[in-house]
Motif scaffolding. Structure first.
Motif: not given
Length: 521
Positions: A351-358
Motif C-alpha cells: 500500500l505504501q508503494s502504491l501511494l507513492k506511484l499513484v
C-alpha cells in the motif's frame, strides 16, 4: 557744365544781337556789350576746363574700378572649383576657366573655339537639349562627357542663356564619384532587398523615439500571417502580434533596448489564423554623431521547431527520469516485498508503494475470501497518512457490484475517469462518494488473489499512465501475497509438526518409563 553752356548761349545771343543791330548802337555801348561777351566766354571756358578736369579724374577712377572688378572677376573665374564655359549661339566655346580645362582633360587651345558638343557622348541628344535650353533660357541637368584622354565622366551643369546678347554661360561640376557612390549604393540596396526578400528571418528597423516600425521585409508576412501593408498603415500594429501573456514583458524589454541598445528575447506570437509560434528577436542600435540611439535594427527568427524539439527533449528527459524513478520504485518495492514474508508486512509495503506511484485520496487492498467474497485487508482514506487495518474487516460480494464483478471475473483492470457518468455507481456500497476510480486485479498462478482499489473525490484524477503503473505494481504484489500465504501455511504446518514432534517425544518418554518399571526401594 550746365552753367558754362548757359553763358555760352548768352554770349552767342548777345553777339548775334549786336551784329544785327550794330547801326543802332553807339561806340560806347558796343564796347560794353563786347566786354560782357568776353567775360561770359572766359567764365564758360573756365567752367569747361574745370569740367574736363573733373571728368578726367572720374574717368581714371572708373577705369581703376573697372580694372579691379575685372581682376576680381578674372580671379574668381580662374579660381573657382567648378568649370565655367562661355558659349555663343552655336555652342562654340568662347572662354573656359582652368577648372573647365581640367574637367574636360584638354588645353585652352583645344577647347576654346571648338563646339562643345564634340565632348558629349551623344551629339544628337546634345543638339536637342541645346535648342530646348535656348528656348527655356536656363537649364539644370546631368550628362556624360568624353574627356580629351578618352575617359567618360558624369557632369552636373547649370546654364543661363543670353546673359549678354549671343552669350551663354554654363557651370559644370564633376559628379563621377557621386554617381559611382550612388551606383554602389543602389547595387548594395538591390543586394539588400534581394537578401531581405529571400531570407526566412524577419528583418526590421524601429524608430527609437516613437517605437514605430520603419521597415520590415516580406518574411514578416510568412512568419506572422499579417501583411507588410498593415504595418505601413499602423506602424505599431506589431504589438498585437505578441502573445497577450508575453506582451507586457516584451514591450518592457523593448523599451529597455532603446536605452541600452540591446535586445535579445524569445517569446510567443499569435498568427492571423490564431496559431501560436515562437520567435527569437535580436536588436542592435544605430546611433547618431552624438552617440544617441536613433533606431533599432534587428531580426526575428521563427524558432517554433527548436522550441518543439526542446519541449520534446524535456518530455523525454522527464519520461526517462520518471522511468528511472519508476524502475527504482519497483526495484525497492520488489526487494521490500521479498525481505519479509509476513502478510502484514507485505500488505503494508504494497500500500505504501502504491501511494507513492499513484497519489490518491482512497487506497484499499481487497483480498479474495471465497469465490466472489472479498474482505478489506488494508486502506487509507481522506487525509490519513497511516495505514489502517480494520478490526472488523468489511466484506464485499462482487455479485452486488457490476464494477467489482467485472474486475474479478474478467481479471482485467478498470479505469472510470468520472463515476457520475456511470448509472449504477450510486448504489456501489463503500465507493459511492468517489468520483474517479481505478481497480487492478492481483493475479498469480492464473488465480485472482485480490484487488487494488484507488479512488478520488475529484473527477479525471487518474490517467492511463496511473493505470499502467498500478498494473505493473500488481504483478510483484500478487506474487508477494501468494508467497506470504504459502509462508503462513508453511508456518502452520511447521507449528503443527513441532507440536506433533513434541507430543511424540513425550509419548516416547512415557513409554520408556513404563518399560523400565518402578525402581526398587
Amino acid at each position: 557744365m550746365r552753367a558754362g553752356s548757359i553763358l555760352i548761349s548768352f554770349a552767342a545771343v548777345t553777339l548775334l544781337g549786336t551784329a544785327s543791330g550794330a547801326h543802332f548802337y553807339t561806340g560806347s555801348l558796343s564796347s560794353v556789350l563786347l566786354t560782357l561777351v568776353l567775360i561770359a566766354l572766359c567764365i564758360a571756358i573756365v567752367l569747361h576746363v574745370r569740367f574736363l578736369l573733373l571728368a578726367r579724374r572720374e574717368h581714371r577712377e572708373t577705369v581703376s574700378v573697372l580694372d579691379a572688378t575685372e581682376q576680381e572677376y578674372k580671379s574668381v573665374f580662374d579660381s573657382t572649383l567648378d568649370g565655367i564655359l562661355i558659349l555663343d549661339d552655336q555652342a562654340v566655346c568662347l572662354e573656359a576657366n582652368p577648372a573647365a580645362l581640367k574637367l574636360f582633360g584638354t588645353s585652352h587651345e583645344e577647347l576654346v573655339g571648338e563646339p562643345i558638343q564634340k565632348f558629349f557622348t551623344c551629339a544628337r541628344e546634345f543638339e536637342e537639349g541645346w535648342d530646348r535650353f535656348l528656348d527655356r533660357k536656363s537649364d539644370h541637368c546631368e550628362a556624360r562627357v568624353l574627356r580629351g584622354d578618352g575617359e567618360t565622366i558624369f557632369v552636373e551643369y547649370t546654364a543661363k542663356a543670353h546673359y549678354l546678347p549671343g552669350r551663354h554661360v554654363a557651370v559644370l561640376r564633376n559628379i563621377t564619384r557621386r554617381k559611382q557612390a550612388e551606383a554602389a549604393l543602389r547595387q548594395s540596396e538591390e543586394r539588400f532587398q534581394e537578401m531581405a526578400r529571400n531570407i526566412e528571418e524577419i528583418f526590421w528597423t524601429l524608430d527609437a523615439e516613437n517605437m514605430k516600425v520603419l521597415y520590415v521585409n516580406p518574411a514578416y508576412e510568412t512568419v506572422t500571417g499579417r501583411s507588410c501593408e498593415s504595418l505601413e498603415e499602423d506602424p505599431k500594429s506589431y504589438e498585437e502580434v505578441i502573445h497577450p501573456e508575453d506582451r507586457v514583458r516584451v514591450l518592457s524589454r523593448l523599451g529597455e533596448g532603446v536605452q541600452t541598445g540591446q535586445l535579445d528575447e524569445e517569446f510567443r506570437i499569435t498568427k492571423a489564423d490564431g496559431a501560436t509560434r515562437w520567435v527569437w528577436v535580436r536588436g542592435f542600435p544605430v546611433r547618431d554623431a552624438a552617440g544617441i540611439v536613433r533606431r533599432l535594427v534587428g531580426t526575428a527568427q521563427d524558432i517554433s521547431a527548436r522550441k518543439s524539439a526542446e519541449e520534446e527533449i524535456a518530455r523525454n528527459l522527464d519520461r526517462a527520469e520518471s522511468a528511472g524513478a519508476e524502475a527504482d520504485a519497483f526495484r525497492r518495492t520488489t526487494l521490500a516485498l521479498t525481505q519479509n514474508l509476513s502478510m502484514d508486512y507485505v500488505l503494508d509495503t504494497l500500500l505504501q508503494s502504491l501511494l507513492k506511484l499513484v497519489p490518491c485520496e482512497s487506497a484499499r487492498i481487497l483480498l479474495v475470501e471465497a469465490d466472489t467474497r472479498l474482505f478489506l485487508a488494508r486502506e487509507v482514506q481522506g487525509c490519513e497518512t497511516n495505514l489502517r487495518t480494520p478490526k472488523s474487516p468489511a466484506t464485499f460480494d462482487a455479485k452486488d457490484s457490476e464494477f467489482l464483478l467485472h474486475v474479478l471475473a474478467g481479471r482485467s483492470s478498470l479505469l472510470i475517469p468520472n463515476t457520475a457518468l456511470e448509472p449504477g455507481w450510486v448504489s456501489f456500497k463503500g465507493f459511492s462518494h468517489l468520483r474517479s476510480w481505478l481497480c487492478v486485479p492481483l493475479v498469480a498462478s492464473q488465480q485472482v488473489l485480490g484487488l487494488l482499489s484507488l479512488g478520488d473525490t475529484r473527477a479525471q484524477a487518474f490517467t492511463q499512465e496511473h493505470l499502467r503503473l498500478g498494473k505493473s505494481l500488481a504483478i510483484p504484489a500478487a506474487v508477494a501475497i501468494q508467497n506470504a500465504r504459502l509462508y503462513a501455511q508453511a508456518e502452520i504446518f511447521r507449528a503443527e509438526l513441532e507440536q506433533r514432534l513434541a507430543d511424540l517425544d513425550q509419548a516416547q518418554k512415557e513409554l520408556r518409563e513404563v518399560h523400565q518399571g518402578p525402581e526398587p526401594s
